[in-house]
Design a protein around this motif. Sequence first.
Motif, mmCIF file in Angstrom:
data_model
loop_
_atom_site.group_PDB
_atom_site.id
_atom_site.type_symbol
_atom_site.label_atom_id
_atom_site.label_comp_id
_atom_site.label_asym_id
_atom_site.label_seq_id
_atom_site.Cartn_x
_atom_site.Cartn_y
_atom_site.Cartn_z
ATOM 1 N N SER A 196 0.830 -1.216 0.000
ATOM 2 C CA SER A 196 0.000 0.000 0.000
ATOM 3 C C SER A 196 0.856 1.253 0.000
ATOM 4 O O SER A 196 0.579 2.205 -0.734
ATOM 5 C CB SER A 196 -0.924 0.012 1.211
ATOM 6 O OG SER A 196 -1.832 -1.040 1.142
ATOM 7 N N LEU A 197 1.898 1.250 0.815
ATOM 8 C CA LEU A 197 2.806 2.393 0.877
ATOM 9 C C LEU A 197 3.485 2.627 -0.471
ATOM 10 O O LEU A 197 3.566 3.758 -0.956
ATOM 11 C CB LEU A 197 3.845 2.173 1.971
ATOM 12 C CG LEU A 197 4.837 3.307 2.221
ATOM 13 C CD1 LEU A 197 4.112 4.565 2.695
ATOM 14 C CD2 LEU A 197 5.873 2.873 3.241
ATOM 15 N N VAL A 198 3.953 1.544 -1.080
ATOM 16 C CA VAL A 198 4.619 1.653 -2.380
ATOM 17 C C VAL A 198 3.648 2.204 -3.427
ATOM 18 O O VAL A 198 3.997 3.088 -4.205
ATOM 19 C CB VAL A 198 5.189 0.283 -2.821
ATOM 20 C CG1 VAL A 198 5.588 0.283 -4.280
ATOM 21 C CG2 VAL A 198 6.380 -0.099 -1.945
ATOM 22 N N GLN A 232 0.942 4.060 -2.915
ATOM 23 C CA GLN A 232 0.594 5.449 -2.621
ATOM 24 C C GLN A 232 1.681 6.401 -3.094
ATOM 25 O O GLN A 232 1.401 7.532 -3.467
ATOM 26 C CB GLN A 232 0.380 5.635 -1.120
ATOM 27 C CG GLN A 232 -0.913 5.060 -0.616
ATOM 28 C CD GLN A 232 -1.023 5.162 0.894
ATOM 29 O OE1 GLN A 232 -0.122 5.635 1.566
ATOM 30 N NE2 GLN A 232 -2.141 4.706 1.434
ATOM 31 N N ARG A 233 2.897 5.951 -3.063
ATOM 32 C CA ARG A 233 4.023 6.793 -3.483
ATOM 33 C C ARG A 233 4.206 6.777 -5.003
ATOM 34 O O ARG A 233 5.116 7.403 -5.509
ATOM 35 C CB ARG A 233 5.312 6.307 -2.824
ATOM 36 C CG ARG A 233 5.245 6.286 -1.323
ATOM 37 C CD ARG A 233 6.056 7.420 -0.778
ATOM 38 N NE ARG A 233 6.139 7.310 0.672
ATOM 39 C CZ ARG A 233 5.762 8.258 1.489
ATOM 40 N NH1 ARG A 233 5.286 9.373 1.030
ATOM 41 N NH2 ARG A 233 5.871 8.097 2.784
ATOM 42 N N GLY A 234 3.335 6.050 -5.690
ATOM 43 C CA GLY A 234 3.426 5.996 -7.144
ATOM 44 C C GLY A 234 4.610 5.193 -7.642
ATOM 45 O O GLY A 234 5.085 5.407 -8.751
ATOM 46 N N ALA A 235 5.088 4.282 -6.832
ATOM 47 C CA ALA A 235 6.269 3.491 -7.187
ATOM 48 C C ALA A 235 5.865 2.066 -7.554
ATOM 49 O O ALA A 235 6.420 1.091 -7.042
ATOM 50 C CB ALA A 235 7.269 3.497 -6.039
#
Length: 105
Positions: A76-78, A80-83
Motif C-alpha cells: 500500500s505504501l509503495v 501510494q508513493r506511485g512506485a
Amino acid sequence: MVEALIATSLIALGALLAAARSLPLAVTVALTFSMGLVHGWAHGAEMPAGAPMQAFFAGFLSATALLHLCGIGLASLVMQRGAAVALRAGGVGLAAIGCGLLAGL
C-alpha cells in the motif's frame, strides 16, 4: 515434493506481481488458498515431536498474519508513493528466488 510446490508458488506469485494484472476474485481466492495450504502443510510437517499442537499452530498462524499485514502495508505504501515499478521489481525478485529454490532441489 512440498519444497517444489512452495518454490512454484513463489514463482507464480512473483510473476503475477511483475505482470501487475488483476485477477477475478474467485481466482485470487483459489490461488491464495492453495498457496496457503502448501505452506501450512510444510509447517505442519516440521512440527516438533511432542509439541502442543494448538500452541504450535497458534504461533505460526499469528506469525503468518503478521507477515501478511506487513506485506499489505508495504504494498500500500509503495502504491501510494506511485512506485508501482518497485512492486513489479519485487515480483521479479520473488519469482527469481522461487526459481533459485527450484533449481536447488
